[in-house]
Design a protein around this motif. Sequence first.
Motif, PDB file in Angstrom:
ATOM      1  N   UNK A   1       0.824  -1.198   0.000  1.00  0.00           N
ATOM      2  CA  UNK A   1       0.000   0.000   0.000  1.00  0.00           C
ATOM      3  C   UNK A   1       0.867   1.261   0.000  1.00  0.00           C
ATOM      4  N   UNK A   2       0.469   2.298  -0.740  1.00  0.00           N
ATOM      5  CA  UNK A   2       1.243   3.552  -0.793  1.00  0.00           C
ATOM      6  C   UNK A   2       0.932   4.458   0.401  1.00  0.00           C
ATOM      7  N   UNK A   3       1.207   3.956   1.603  1.00  0.00           N
ATOM      8  CA  UNK A   3       0.906   4.711   2.816  1.00  0.00           C
ATOM      9  C   UNK A   3       2.154   4.819   3.677  1.00  0.00           C
TER      10      UNK A   3
ATOM     11  N   UNK B   1      -6.691   8.761   3.000  1.00  0.00           N
ATOM     12  CA  UNK B   1      -7.076   9.018   1.607  1.00  0.00           C
ATOM     13  C   UNK B   1      -6.245   8.228   0.607  1.00  0.00           C
ATOM     14  N   UNK B   2      -4.973   8.006   0.893  1.00  0.00           N
ATOM     15  CA  UNK B   2      -4.149   7.170  -0.001  1.00  0.00           C
ATOM     16  C   UNK B   2      -4.621   5.731   0.017  1.00  0.00           C
ATOM     17  N   UNK B   3      -5.018   5.247   1.196  1.00  0.00           N
ATOM     18  CA  UNK B   3      -5.537   3.879   1.267  1.00  0.00           C
ATOM     19  C   UNK B   3      -6.832   3.763   0.474  1.00  0.00           C
ATOM     20  N   UNK B   4      -7.709   4.746   0.602  1.00  0.00           N
ATOM     21  CA  UNK B   4      -8.969   4.726  -0.144  1.00  0.00           C
ATOM     22  C   UNK B   4      -8.702   4.716  -1.649  1.00  0.00           C
ATOM     23  N   UNK B   5      -7.744   5.529  -2.095  1.00  0.00           N
ATOM     24  CA  UNK B   5      -7.401   5.561  -3.517  1.00  0.00           C
ATOM     25  C   UNK B   5      -6.871   4.209  -3.985  1.00  0.00           C
TER      26      UNK B   5
END
Length: 427
Positions: A340-342, A404-408
Amino acid sequence: MKKQSGIRRTSRQERSRGSSQRSNPLAEVLVDPKGDLLALVVETGLQVVHQLLEQDRDTLCGPRYRHQRVRRGVRSGTVPSAVVLGGRKVAIRRPRVRIAGQEASLPTFRALAATDPLTQRAVEQMLVGVATRRYTRSLESLGSGVVVRGTSKSAVSRRFVAQTAAQLETWRTRPLETLDLVALFIDGVMFADQCVIVALGVDATGRKHPLGLWSGSTENAGVCQVLLANLHERGLRTDQSLLVVLDGSKALRKAVRELFGPAAWVQRCQVHKIRNVMAHLPKTQQARVRGLMQRAYTSGDGAQARRILSGVIRQLDASYPTAAASLEEGLDETLTVLQLPIADRLRRSLATTNAIENVIGHLRYVHHNVKRWRNGRMVLRWAAAGFQEAAKGFRKIKGCTELPRLVAALRTRDHQLGLIATQAEVA
C-alpha cells in the motif's frame, strides 16, 4: 469633646465585638464538623420534593381550604412511594389526586420516579468492577433517617440483565449503510466455554466503529459466517475492496472469502504470525528468527520483505520444518500492507490486530467478577456491554491522515478487478 469622642469610640468597639459574637444558626449547621453534609442536602432536597409535589396537587385541585366553584381534582391523602436518588430508590409519601374517580399522576413525580437513571447507575457500577453484593457499599450514605430500596443484589442483577439485553438487541440490529468503511478487524476471544467473534470497523476518517459479535463453542467457520452474514444484512458493503485484518484463523479466512470473494484484501496479523512461528522453535533460535521477521515486516518494501522471509524459511526447513511451514503458510497475506502507498505509521496500525486486541483486553477486565456463566446469551450480553464501554474511549486510528491514499488504493484495486465500472469512480 474629647471625652465624648472617646465614649463614642468605645461604644463602636463594643457594638462590633457584640456583632462578631452573634452566630448564624444556618451557618453553624452547614459547617458542623460532626454533621454529614450529604445527609443534610438529601433531607433538604426531599423537603423540596415534597413542596413540588404539593404544588402539583394545588395545580390540579386548587388551593387548599379555599372556595372554588369548579374543581378538576380532589385531594385523596398520601400513599407510600419512592423516587430515584443516587443509584437507589428513596421512600417518600406521595400526595394523591383523583379526577373523575381516577387516580391522576403528578408531573414532578413522573420525572423523579423514572427508573432509567437507576438502571444506568447499576450498569455503570458493574462495568467498572463493582459486584452485585457490594453495590450498596459503593453508594454514598444518605443518612440514618432515609429509607432506601432497590439495592439488593437480585434487584441490581435484574436491572443489569434488562439493560444489557436491550443494548445487545439494539446494537445487533443497528444499520451499517451509512458507514464508509475502509478496514475491518475480526478476532475471537474466549468467555468461559464460549468463543466470541468480534468485528471492528474503521471508516475513511479513521474513526473506529464496533460492528457486531457472535458466539459459539469454537472459532469455527460456521460462527464466523453467521457474524459476517449479519453484518451484510445490516448494510455492510461487499461489492468493493475492503482491507480485512485477521489473526490468522483459517475459519475466519474461509468465512471472509465466501462472503467478500475477491473484494477482501486480507492482511494477516504479523504479531500472531511471529507468535505461531516461535511456538515451533527452541528458545535458542527464537531471538534470531524473531529479529529477522521483524526486520522484514518493518522494511517498507514488499519484495525485500519476501526475500528476507524466504531466506528464513530455507534456513529453518532442515532443522525445524514445522516452523518453516508455519512461516510459509499465508506468507503473502502478512505482507499486504507493504504493497500500500501509505506511511509507516498507518502501515503499523493496519499490520496487526492490536486495534481489536485492546477491545478484547477491556472485555476481559469487565467480566472478571463473573463467577458463573449461565448460558451463551449471558456471554453475549456481557461482551456487548464491555464492547460498548470500550467504545467510549475510542480514538482515531494512528496515521489516519494517510487514509485518503488507502482509499485511492482500494478504488484502484476495484477497477483492476472489475468491481467498479468506470475510472471516474476511482477518482
